[in-house]
Design a protein around this motif. Sequence first.
Motif, short mmCIF file in Angstrom:
data_model
loop_
_atom_site.label_atom_id
_atom_site.label_comp_id
_atom_site.label_asym_id
_atom_site.label_seq_id
_atom_site.Cartn_x
_atom_site.Cartn_y
_atom_site.Cartn_z
N ILE A 60 0.94 -1.05 -0.05
CA ILE A 60 -0.13 0.09 -0.09
C ILE A 60 0.91 1.42 -0.10
O ILE A 60 1.86 1.34 0.85
N GLU A 63 -2.11 6.92 1.53
CA GLU A 63 -2.99 7.03 2.58
C GLU A 63 -4.38 6.79 2.39
O GLU A 63 -5.09 6.14 2.82
N TYR A 66 -4.66 3.05 1.79
CA TYR A 66 -4.54 2.60 3.24
C TYR A 66 -6.03 2.54 4.01
O TYR A 66 -6.44 1.53 4.18
N TYR A 67 -6.77 3.74 3.78
CA TYR A 67 -8.11 3.94 4.43
C TYR A 67 -8.98 2.96 3.50
O TYR A 67 -10.05 2.54 4.19
N LYS A 70 -8.42 -0.72 4.62
CA LYS A 70 -8.60 -1.03 5.81
C LYS A 70 -10.25 -0.66 6.06
O LYS A 70 -10.72 -1.72 6.60
N LEU A 92 -1.20 -3.48 5.39
CA LEU A 92 -1.56 -2.40 6.27
C LEU A 92 -0.66 -2.04 7.26
O LEU A 92 -0.24 -0.93 7.76
N PHE A 95 2.61 -0.53 6.23
CA PHE A 95 2.21 1.10 5.72
C PHE A 95 2.21 1.52 6.95
O PHE A 95 2.93 2.85 7.05
N GLU A 96 1.56 1.41 8.18
CA GLU A 96 1.74 1.84 9.55
C GLU A 96 3.05 1.83 10.02
O GLU A 96 3.25 3.14 10.60
#
Length: 102
Positions: A60, A63, A66-67, A70, A92, A95-96
């Motif tokens: 990913i 952002e 990502y969202y 998720k 995820l 990426f975090e």
Amino acid sequence: MATRSLKMGLNDSLKMVTLLSAGKVLEMDADLKHNSLPSIESLTSVFTVTIRKALQKKRITTENEYYLVKEHLLTSDDELAEGDREVLYQYLEAFELAKSSK
């Protein structure tokens, strides 16, 4: 920043559409078509496309991705293979981790 917030709001709204009855969705689709707007199906396809791209890229990268991923994983019991679901959770997490180390 405003564009990202707007996209996130749209994504949340599209996810809520999945909770509506089929009749209500058809009614909304007809209203969208009447106003020369994209159908709900074409709008929600962004989730499918984003997930497919993340799986192809094996990560990913934004952002927004990502969202979207998720939200999809947390709210959908769709046709994703269990292996793909686990891989997406790993993406995820990666990426975090990358975001927190910046």
